[in-house]
Motif scaffolding. Structure first.
Motif, short mmCIF file in Angstrom:
data_model
loop_
_atom_site.label_atom_id
_atom_site.label_comp_id
_atom_site.label_asym_id
_atom_site.label_seq_id
_atom_site.Cartn_x
_atom_site.Cartn_y
_atom_site.Cartn_z
N GLY A 29 1.10 -1.20 -0.24
CA GLY A 29 -0.25 0.15 -0.28
C GLY A 29 1.13 1.04 0.05
N ALA A 30 1.75 1.60 0.78
CA ALA A 30 2.20 2.31 0.57
C ALA A 30 3.46 2.84 -0.41
CB ALA A 30 3.53 2.49 1.76
N ARG A 31 3.94 1.55 -0.78
CA ARG A 31 4.71 1.55 -2.49
C ARG A 31 4.14 1.95 -3.60
NH1 ARG A 31 7.29 -2.85 -0.74
NH2 ARG A 31 5.90 -4.63 -1.74
N LEU A 32 2.52 1.86 -3.67
CA LEU A 32 1.45 2.72 -4.42
C LEU A 32 0.96 3.88 -4.41
CD1 LEU A 32 -1.81 -0.25 -4.40
CD2 LEU A 32 0.13 0.15 -6.21
N LEU A 33 0.78 4.45 -3.24
CA LEU A 33 1.01 5.97 -3.16
C LEU A 33 1.78 6.50 -2.49
CD1 LEU A 33 -1.26 5.72 0.32
CD2 LEU A 33 -2.27 5.25 -2.08
N ALA A 34 2.98 6.19 -2.67
CA ALA A 34 4.10 7.07 -2.55
C ALA A 34 4.32 7.77 -4.05
CB ALA A 34 5.82 5.89 -3.16
N PRO A 35 4.14 7.46 -5.26
CA PRO A 35 4.40 7.94 -6.77
C PRO A 35 3.44 9.03 -6.56
CG PRO A 35 4.27 5.99 -6.80
CD PRO A 35 4.38 6.02 -6.07
#
Length: 200
Positions: free
Chosen positions: A138-144
């Protein structure tokens, strides 16, 4: 981007217990398979809307979930998108679910402007398949999109009915700005906002 439908079953599995999604799928409460199918259709539509007027992100393995953002849009675009979504919901949700959706959204829409900064980017949906949670997906999905918002100087916000998710969002820079008891679902939700981060 992979076809959005690959992510919708994971979103349905992840979010089926959320009071909002329970309320809008209430007409199918007697059939869990159909209830999840209706929610998957809803998420598929929402991902398409995000792809058109915001950001739609899926992990490398798209069956694990997705994130959908809505960005500020011009009045004419908003009117077109709103009319199309209303027609979709009328065809997809049952009558009670549609009425619940309209009541909940009206309640929440009236309260968000009191704490949400103008021009904020809206994290509409984030869901990760239950078996794949707590892996940082989830964090990687939101990062960009968070990085893009930071670069644009844009604040972000979300609304959550799920208390366990609050710590996750706080670690990404969101802060609780208001709590409201939503009368239709009978549940409390938080409005969380994140200012744009500026590099040191």
């Amino acid at each position: 981007m992979p076809p959005p439908h690959l992510s919708t079953p994971a979103l349905a599995d992840a979010l089926i217990v959320d009071p909002f999604y329970l309320a809008i799928s209430v007409d199918f409460a007697h059939d869990m398979h159909q209830r999840k199918a209706v929610l998957a259709a809803y998420f598929g539509y929402s991902m398409g809307e995000a792809a058109r007027t915001g950001r739609c992100l899926v992990p490398d393995e798209p069956t694990l979930g997705a994130a959908a953002w809505l960005l500020p849009r011009a009045d004419d675009v908003d009117a077109t998108e709103s009319a199309a979504k209303s027609a979709f919901l009328a065809d997809t949700l049952g009558p009670r679910g549609l009425a619940n959706y309209e009541r909940i959204v009206a309640f929440m829409s009236a309260r968000a402007p009191t704490v949400v900064p103008a021009g904020a980017w809206y994290l509409s949906i984030l869901g990760i398949a239950p078996a794949a949670q707590r892996r940082g997906i989830g964090a990687r999905l939101l990062a960009p999109t968070l990085a893009e918002a930071d670069a644009a100087g844009a604040p972000c916000f979300l609304e959550t009915f799920t208390p366990p998710s609050v710590g996750f969002y706080e670690r990404l820079g969101f802060r609780s700005e208001a709590a409201h008891h939503e009368p239709m679902s009978g549940a409390q939700y938080l409005i969380m906002c994140r200012p744009p981060f500026k590099p040191l």
